[in-house]
Design an enzyme around this catalytic site. Structure first.
Site, short mmCIF file in Angstrom:
data_model
loop_
_atom_site.label_atom_id
_atom_site.label_comp_id
_atom_site.label_asym_id
_atom_site.label_seq_id
_atom_site.Cartn_x
_atom_site.Cartn_y
_atom_site.Cartn_z
N TYR A 175 0.82 -1.20 0.00
CA TYR A 175 0.00 0.00 0.00
C TYR A 175 0.86 1.26 0.00
O TYR A 175 0.44 2.31 0.47
CB TYR A 175 -0.94 0.00 1.21
CG TYR A 175 -1.99 -1.07 1.11
CD1 TYR A 175 -3.19 -0.85 0.45
CD2 TYR A 175 -1.76 -2.34 1.67
CE1 TYR A 175 -4.14 -1.85 0.35
CE2 TYR A 175 -2.71 -3.34 1.56
CZ TYR A 175 -3.90 -3.09 0.91
OH TYR A 175 -4.84 -4.09 0.79
N SER A 176 2.06 1.15 -0.56
CA SER A 176 3.01 2.25 -0.52
C SER A 176 2.53 3.45 -1.32
O SER A 176 2.34 3.38 -2.54
CB SER A 176 4.36 1.79 -1.06
OG SER A 176 5.22 2.89 -1.26
#
Length: 312
Positions: free
Chosen positions: A83-84
């Site tokens: 989920y960067s």
């Protein structure tokens, strides 16, 4: 797959053409939890800098993009989790400025799953995703491992975008806040934003970082970044480790209730993983009497509450 193209030649960094909103807006909000202690609360709206590169994403990536262009590089490689937001910002920058992008993603098991919204947006922006095991990811900075991941001639941006160039870029945030606040709070992931922010502030100001990860390792990393970026320690800063709520991407009903209440009070939905934790921490410190009456406190809003955009 259709891609949005820019008018810039491939691999250039004409970031001015992206029309960032700088300096970012600074607004005062009336919050009784601060007011009854004789404090003012300001919000530094870095989330409004650019729709595709908001907040510290712009401040950390822009100098790296310029270095990559100056080196004649056409491809950027960087790292992140599933989920960067850093991966997503790098992919967007590549699309807008004509760089190829490669994202090394922690967790090879993710390759067999449908892409989550953040990684799907990375792919839509043209990023080539490479999934690696968590054990290999932990060794990503070892020269032999990095050489195996990075194609020849590509420009490597570290996880979170935090390096000396990023810290120098974030120093401008501190300079924008000179003379308007006594204390500045910012959420911390990899430490680059706090390292630069503190360096840019005036001598009578101080910065407080609110780590969103457990572990207590950030102090050493911030000192290292300041050494590489500025040749030594710069500015007054501290870390408040009490407000990570269990670690990265962790939330609690208490934190969610605080974010909902803040949005109701001020009309600003809070990004939950970074910004809400930072504001919860600042509010707690204010209620504990940590700031003397007359103090002006500024909170850096590093990311918006929209899907996929968080903070550092």
């Amino acid at each position: 797959m259709d891609r949005v193209t820019s008018d810039n030649p491939p691999g250039t960094a004409d970031t001015a053409a992206l029309r960032p909103l700088l300096p970012s807006p600074l607004v005062e909000v009336a919050d009784e939890r601060f007011a009854r202690r004789g404090l003012r609360l300001l919000l530094k709206r870095d989330d409004l800098i650019h729709p595709d590169l908001p907040g510290n994403k712009w401040r950390k990536l822009e100098p790296n993009l310029r270095e990559a262009a100056a080196a004649g590089t056409r491809t950027l490689l960087t790292f992140g989790g599933a989920y960067s937001n850093h991966l997503r910002a790098t992919a967007a920058a590549g699309r807008l400025l004509g760089f190829g992008t490669i994202g090394v993603v922690r967790g090879d098991e993710l390759a067999d799953l449908p892409l989550n919204p953040s990684l799907a947006q990375c792919a839509a922006d043209g990023m080539r995703l490479r999934f690696v095991s968590r054990s290999l990811y932990r060794r990503k900075n070892e020269p032999d491992v990095l050489a195996s991941l990075a194609p020849p001639g590509c420009f490597v941006v570290p996880e979170g975008g935090s390096n000396a160039a990023a810290a120098r870029g974030c120093a401008e945030l501190g300079r924008e806040l000179r003379g308007v606040a006594d204390v500045v709070g910012v959420a911390c992931g990899t430490g680059g934003t706090l390292a630069g922010l503190a360096a840019g502030l005036a001598g009578d100001q101080r910065a407080i970082g609110f780590p969103v990860l457990k572990g207590g390792f950030l102090g050493e990393e911030i000192r290292r970044l300041q050494q590489e970026a500025f040749g030594g320690a710069r500015g007054a800063w501290t870390l408040e480790d009490r407000f990570h709520f269990g670690g990265y991407a962790k939330r609690t009903p208490e934190l969610d209730a605080f974010a909902e209440d803040f949005a109701a009070r001020h009309g600003l939905p809070l990004e939950p993983l970074y910004v809400a934790k930072m504001l919860y921490g600042l509010t707690t410190l204010a209620e504990e009497g940590a700031f003397p009456a007359g103090t002006t406190v500024a909170a850096v809003i590093t990311g918006g509450a929209g899907v996929g955009w968080a903070g550092p």
